[in-house]
Motif scaffolding. Structure first.
Motif, short mmCIF file in Angstrom:
data_model
loop_
_atom_site.label_atom_id
_atom_site.label_comp_id
_atom_site.label_asym_id
_atom_site.label_seq_id
_atom_site.Cartn_x
_atom_site.Cartn_y
_atom_site.Cartn_z
N HIS A 114 0.82 -1.22 0.00
CA HIS A 114 0.00 0.00 0.00
C HIS A 114 0.85 1.27 0.00
O HIS A 114 0.29 2.37 -0.09
N MET A 152 -9.01 1.60 2.89
CA MET A 152 -8.48 0.24 3.01
C MET A 152 -9.35 -0.72 3.80
O MET A 152 -9.04 -1.90 3.89
N HIS A 183 -7.27 0.86 -2.18
CA HIS A 183 -6.01 1.54 -1.85
C HIS A 183 -6.26 2.90 -1.19
O HIS A 183 -5.37 3.43 -0.54
#
Length: 586
Positions: free
Chosen positions: A159, A251, A248
């Motif tokens: 991430h 989350m 993304h």
């Protein structure tokens, strides 16, 4: 100290990590020479699959970054910067890992290495195993990876990439890819153990798995919303790049592998998923740039340095490498196609600040600018680009080196005079380029030899130096053009501007400023110890070992530039140009 399975065992090997494929390749070669070929066929298949998987990721990256095709359907409009590129440099580590796992599986279970070529029933079994086992198992593990401890020490690496790319799909820790290896292996091994496995099934399942992973990380919406409106159930069976991009950003939602059905069942489906997909797939998300730089390709190898070709190559300073020779024929074919089509394409896009700065390109290679019969065609393309920029509301369009060649179009004045009512400002960077050249000159220089002296850039350099009482030997055959430049200088400085017509006149001058390409024979007139400053495209070849050669003029970008991931001829951080010019050079 790194936690177990958070780093890769070959992390410090760099490019030598590819030697780890050596045993597989050696086995293939050895078996072909001294054993039965079929005994090593599984080694060959593993190598081929790894190559094809890498190609899938590369093709997705190239497509998603061809902004002349995708700019209106981008999801995240921020550019991919050097930090993300460096972080994802070893994105293909998982291919080595899964090659090892596949090798051990084939060695331990010989039946896996001797599967039939085709079995249609195997696809049904593999699909059922994927839907019933791999998908829910991934969903559950993925949610677990987002717990505080596991996310901090393992999943946060994935991430950390701000802009999803196909290479981001492969960028994760060793633990995560071990889990993915199990998920990929369940349908393949399960189908094979039930007696329905086949070689084509393995190829198709693995490549489709990677294809869908790259789809979700592509940052370009490619699935039309009309399909989901016609078949509403489909949106629960196949995710979209928009759907995954929300994971993304937020989350705690959209955890699925490929099927949003499990997010719906687990109550983790982001409510923005469908409206945002409709917006991004509409093809109406383009933004009008404030500034456009009209570039051109220097040669066919430099064309391969475009950001959408090879990301690792374009993110470092350009230099000739062996693989360019292999790719040269493809670049040559592209050149021919561009030449035939004769259209102005938007072939690259530099992401500066808020992405309102763009780079367009005229589909012409450097040598074509020096063909007399190509002049009208090139000017027509440049004119079309300027008019297009004017129509869509661009504020400034800047012409690259050869696009504003004095002999071609008078430094761009041809278009301004032809279209006096242009709203877009047509400019070039000659003043800044001249400032870089002048800054590089020694302060105690008394005489310079200047080629390309009557160009706009040469004129600026000559006028500035003569006011500093530096004698300028201006190489030009046109007395009229020389005299017009001389008249612009103050009368007391006229004597410092000297017209010369031959290179022999500079045989005692050790400071050459080259604005026109010169051959080995012409360079031979320079005395030993000469330094060649240059503003010529392409740059001159360093024939003389007893002389030194400067790089093409360049400046350091402002510190607030973000999302820039491509590098030209100089290093990424090379402050060759401080801000002195704003006060001392007009």
């Amino acid at each position: 100290m790194a936690l177990p399975l958070s780093t890769w065992p070959w992390e410090n090997l760099g490019v030598f990590k590819y030697v780890l494929y050596g045993p597989l390749l050696a086995k293939v070669i050895y078996s072909r020479e001294w054993e039965d070929v079929t005994r090593s066929s599984w080694c060959l298949h593993i190598l081929i699959i790894c190559a094809l998987r890498g190609l899938v990721h590369q093709l997705w990256y190239s497509y998603s970054n061809m902004l002349f095709l995708t700019r209106d359907r981008l999801i995240c409009r921020q550019g991919v910067g050097f930090k993300q590129i460096d972080r994802e440099w070893d994105w293909d580590n998982f291919l080595i890992l899964q090659a090892f796992i596949a090798s051990m599986a084939c060695y331990s279970f010989p039946s896996l290495a001797n599967l039939p070529l085709w079995n249609s029933k195997g696809y049904i079994i593999a699909l059922l195993l994927h839907i019933a086992v791999s998908e829910p198992l991934y969903y559950w593990i993925h949610k677990l990876l987002h717990s505080d401890y596991l996310f901090t020490h393992y999943h946060s690496l994935h991430h950390a990439s701000e802009v999803p790319q196909s290479f981001t799909a492969g960028h994760a820790t060793l633990l995560e890819h071990l889990i993915l290896s199990v998920l990929i292996g369940i349908p393949i091994v399960g189908t094979s153990m039930l007696g329905f496995g086949s070689t084509i099934l393995i190829y198709s399942y693995v490549l489709m798995f990677d294809f869908l992973r790259c789809l979700g990380h592509s940052n370009v919406e490619v699935i039309p919303n009309g399909i989901y409106e016609a078949f509403p159930l489909l949106r629960y069976l196949l995710y979209t790049p928009t759907y995954h991009s929300l994971h993304h950003k937020e989350m705690n939602t959209n955890f699925c592998l490929f099927m949003p059905l499990y997010d719906a069942l687990g109550n983790t489906l982001n409510t923005k998923s469908w409206p945002l997909h409709k917006e991004k797939s509409s093809g109406k998300n383009g933004r009008i740039p404030e500034f456009v730089f009209l570039a051109h390709v220097v040669d066919m190898t430099a064309a391969l340095h475009a950001p959408f070709v090879l990301r690792s190559f374009s993110s470092t300073a350009f230099r000739t490498r062996f693989f360019l020779i292999i790719m040269w024929p493809g670049s040559f074919l592209v050149m021919l196609v561009m030449w035939v089509l004769s259209k102005t394409f938007l072939i690259s896009h530099y992401y500066l600040r808020d992405r309102l700065h763009q780079t367009w390109a005229v589909p012409r290679f450097g040598f074509q600018y020096f063909l007399p019969f190509a002049t009208d065609g090139i000017n027509k393309l440049i004119e079309e680009a300027i008019l297009r920029a004017d129509r869509i509301g661009v504020k400034v369009i800047s012409l690259a080196a050869l696009n504003k060649n004095e002999a071609l179009n008078g430094g761009g004045t041809l278009f301004v005079k032809k279209h006096p009512n242009l709203k877009v400002r047509v400019c070039h960077g000659n003043t800044l380029t001249a400032a870089v050249i002048l800054h590089e000159l020694p302060h105690d220089v008394k005489e310079v030899f200047l080629t390309g002296a009557t160009s706009k850039l040469g004129r600026a350099i000559a006028l500035y130096l003569c006011q500093r009482k530096v004698r300028v030997l201006m190489l030009t055959l046109s007395k009229e053009r020389f005299q017009s430049i001389q008249k612009e200088a103050p009368k007391e400085c006229h004597s410092f501007l000297v017209q010369v017509t031959k290179y022999q006149a500079a045989q005692n001058c050790k400071t050459w400023i080259v604005g026109k390409w010169i051959t080995h024979r012409e360079q031979s007139w320079a005395p030993p110890g000469t330094h060649f400053h240059q503003f010529v495209v392409p740059s001159i070849l360093p024939f003389r070992r007893d002389c030194t050669y400067g790089e093409l003029a360049a400046m350091k970008l402002p510190d607030d530039v973000q999302g820039l991931g491509s590098c030209e001829h100089g290093p990424r951080s090379s402050p060759r140009m401080p801000r002195w010019w704003s006060d001392t050079f007009p």
